[in-house]
Design an enzyme around this catalytic site. Structure first.
Site, PDB file in Angstrom:
ATOM      1  N   PRO A  77      15.090  60.019  58.722  1.00  0.00           N
ATOM      2  CA  PRO A  77      13.716  60.438  58.432  1.00  0.00           C
ATOM      3  C   PRO A  77      13.663  61.927  58.149  1.00  0.00           C
ATOM      4  O   PRO A  77      14.098  62.755  58.955  1.00  0.00           O
ATOM      5  CB  PRO A  77      12.970  60.091  59.725  1.00  0.00           C
ATOM      6  N   SER A 106       9.668  59.113  57.284  1.00  0.00           N
ATOM      7  CA  SER A 106       9.084  60.015  58.274  1.00  0.00           C
ATOM      8  C   SER A 106       7.567  59.860  58.367  1.00  0.00           C
ATOM      9  O   SER A 106       6.889  59.646  57.362  1.00  0.00           O
ATOM     10  CB  SER A 106       9.411  61.461  57.889  1.00  0.00           C
ATOM     11  N   GLN A 127       9.633  56.145  61.157  1.00  0.00           N
ATOM     12  CA  GLN A 127       9.815  57.106  62.242  1.00  0.00           C
ATOM     13  C   GLN A 127       8.461  57.517  62.798  1.00  0.00           C
ATOM     14  O   GLN A 127       7.527  57.800  62.040  1.00  0.00           O
ATOM     15  CB  GLN A 127      10.583  58.327  61.733  1.00  0.00           C
ATOM     16  N   TYR A 129       6.188  59.895  65.595  1.00  0.00           N
ATOM     17  CA  TYR A 129       5.941  60.919  66.605  1.00  0.00           C
ATOM     18  C   TYR A 129       4.756  60.458  67.445  1.00  0.00           C
ATOM     19  O   TYR A 129       3.828  59.828  66.929  1.00  0.00           O
ATOM     20  CB  TYR A 129       5.587  62.264  65.966  1.00  0.00           C
ATOM     21  N   LYS A 232      15.158  58.044  68.973  1.00  0.00           N
ATOM     22  CA  LYS A 232      15.958  59.038  68.255  1.00  0.00           C
ATOM     23  C   LYS A 232      15.908  60.361  68.998  1.00  0.00           C
ATOM     24  O   LYS A 232      14.831  60.896  69.251  1.00  0.00           O
ATOM     25  CB  LYS A 232      15.440  59.220  66.828  1.00  0.00           C
ATOM     26  N   SER A 254      21.316  62.049  68.512  1.00  0.00           N
ATOM     27  CA  SER A 254      20.871  63.059  67.554  1.00  0.00           C
ATOM     28  C   SER A 254      20.444  64.321  68.273  1.00  0.00           C
ATOM     29  O   SER A 254      19.863  64.251  69.367  1.00  0.00           O
ATOM     30  CB  SER A 254      19.693  62.506  66.742  1.00  0.00           C
ATOM     31  N   HIS A 256      18.525  66.390  66.383  1.00  0.00           N
ATOM     32  CA  HIS A 256      17.471  66.728  65.427  1.00  0.00           C
ATOM     33  C   HIS A 256      17.983  67.695  64.363  1.00  0.00           C
ATOM     34  O   HIS A 256      17.283  68.628  63.947  1.00  0.00           O
ATOM     35  CB  HIS A 256      16.257  67.332  66.152  1.00  0.00           C
ATOM     36  N   GLY A 289      25.647  66.245  60.678  1.00  0.00           N
ATOM     37  CA  GLY A 289      26.877  66.796  60.131  1.00  0.00           C
ATOM     38  C   GLY A 289      27.693  65.886  59.250  1.00  0.00           C
ATOM     39  O   GLY A 289      28.801  66.249  58.846  1.00  0.00           O
ATOM     40  N   ILE A 290      27.194  64.704  58.916  1.00  0.00           N
ATOM     41  CA  ILE A 290      27.938  63.776  58.058  1.00  0.00           C
ATOM     42  C   ILE A 290      28.033  64.357  56.644  1.00  0.00           C
ATOM     43  O   ILE A 290      27.021  64.591  55.993  1.00  0.00           O
ATOM     44  CB  ILE A 290      27.248  62.397  57.986  1.00  0.00           C
ATOM     45  N   GLY A 310      20.971  62.868  56.580  1.00  0.00           N
ATOM     46  CA  GLY A 310      19.722  63.586  56.355  1.00  0.00           C
ATOM     47  C   GLY A 310      19.791  64.604  55.241  1.00  0.00           C
ATOM     48  O   GLY A 310      19.543  64.289  54.074  1.00  0.00           O
TER      49      GLY A 310
END
Length: 363
Positions: A77, A106, A127, A129, A232, A254, A256, A289-290, A310
């Site tokens: 997201p 998101s 996703q 919040y 997440k 994660s 974030h 970091g992928i 991301g």
């Protein structure tokens, strides 16, 4: 010539995007140590390939929460994708679906969740919040259900926004052509606020995010919706145990994107303890970091069922819209397939910890 790897897409995006927009997407919090460490964590592992294995066909398919996907690359997201391209999340959804993949949309998308669902050719997660006004969150969940989203991804590491100094320096706020499409105009106006040393994004989060969020919220979301729920932002075994006890269907390990608590564990470093704590009782994904197919292989070998990608997707969107995202994801999938072949593991099911060896020192 089209980019040959994800880092080359980043270079193209840096050249095309306004500096403050690039910094908003790229940046982390405080000294950005978590941002750097998330990438470095992959270098802490060597690969141990097996030879003389039939790798004439390598199977990258995976099943997530009952949905079969052609590869384990889930679009993470990411907010306000119209900053990168006018089609924003719609272009990303089309690209992800055309490759047999899954996208997580998101809450703070710049296209409505209904627009994205209508354009999507593959499965979507939403996703979530938790806002101070729970009625706002409930309404978003109801809309996601009606639009056909298949799961909810509750972000739990953002009771307050991390101190993102790049945004503070630029006084970042949304430009006039980008808005928080799932909300009324007043939210977009707050997000557009620009002032030196401040960030419209941070100001909105401070005003509307629920800073008193506790484990009660997990039970509340489960009471509001029958969709599967993933958390997440989990980085520890103890939180993984509590999440399983709360009945979640999945976890995303994660930090974030290094944008919250600076100095927090890199997700790949936290992954083994979370997997051990879960003991197969829910799905485990990881992000952070992928950049290479070998990164994906390492994450899966350490126990993740899939990875979330991301920032690179954002770079693909900025560089080439839908086509850019599709090509970027194809590159990563092809790199994963080649890594499986060269490691002597012809399927994701053949991956386990024996393909890895820990380096003597981190970094």
């Amino acid at each position: 010539m089209r980019p040959l790897c994800l880092d080359e897409y980043e270079q193209q995006a840096r050249a095309k995007l306004p500096a403050d927009v690039f910094d908003y997407v790229y940046g982390g919090s405080d000294d950005e140590s978590s941002l750097r460490d998330s990438r470095k964590a992959f270098d802490a592992w060597w690969l141990r390939p097996n030879v003389l294995v039939d790798v004439s066909r390598c199977d990258t398919s995976v099943s997530l929460l009952g949905t079969t996907l052609s590869h384990p690359l889930v679009v993470a997201p990411m907010a306000y994708q119209c900053l990168a391209h006018p089609d924003g999340e719609v272009a990303t959804a089309r690209a992800a679906g055309s490759l047999g993949g899954l996208m997580t949309v998101s809450t703070m998308a710049s296209r409505t969740l209904e627009d994205v669902a209508r354009a999507a050719s593959g499965p979507l997660w939403f996703q979530v919040y938790c806002f101070r006004d729970r009625a706002v969150t409930t309404a978003l969940i109801r809309r996601a259900e009606a639009a056909g989203y298949r799961a909810l991804v509750l972000t739990v590491d953002t009771p307050r926004l991390g101190r993102r100094m790049r945004d503070m320096r630029s006084g970042f706020g949304l430009p006039a052509h980008v808005r928080a499409a799932n909300f009324e105009l007043d939210v977009s106006q707050a997000l557009a606020t620009r002032a030196p040393g401040e960030s419209g994004i941070a100001a909105h989060a401070s005003r509307d995010f629920d800073t008193a969020l506790t484990w009660e919220a997990v039970a509340w979301v489960r009471s509001v919706s029958k969709l599967p729920v993933l958390l997440k932002g989990v980085l520890t075994a103890e939180d993984a145990e509590r999440a399983v006890a709360a009945g979640v269907d999945g976890l995303v390990v994660s930090n974030h994107g290094g944008r919250q608590l600076d100095g927090a564990l890199p997700p790949l470093e936290a992954l083994p303890e979370v997997v051990a704590a879960v003991r197969g009782r829910c799905e485990v994904l990881v992000d952070g970091g992928i950049r290479r197919g070998t990164d994906v292989l390492k994450a899966l070998a350490l126990g993740a069922k899939a990875v979330m990608v991301g920032r690179p997707v954002y770079w693909g969107l900025a560089a080439g819209g839908e086509e850019g995202v599709g090509h970027l994801l194809s590159l990563l999938r092809e790199e994963l397939e080649l890594a499986l072949a060269l490691a002597g593991r012809p399927s994701l099911a053949a991956l386990d910890g024996s393909v890895l060896r820990r380096r003597a020192s981190f970094g």
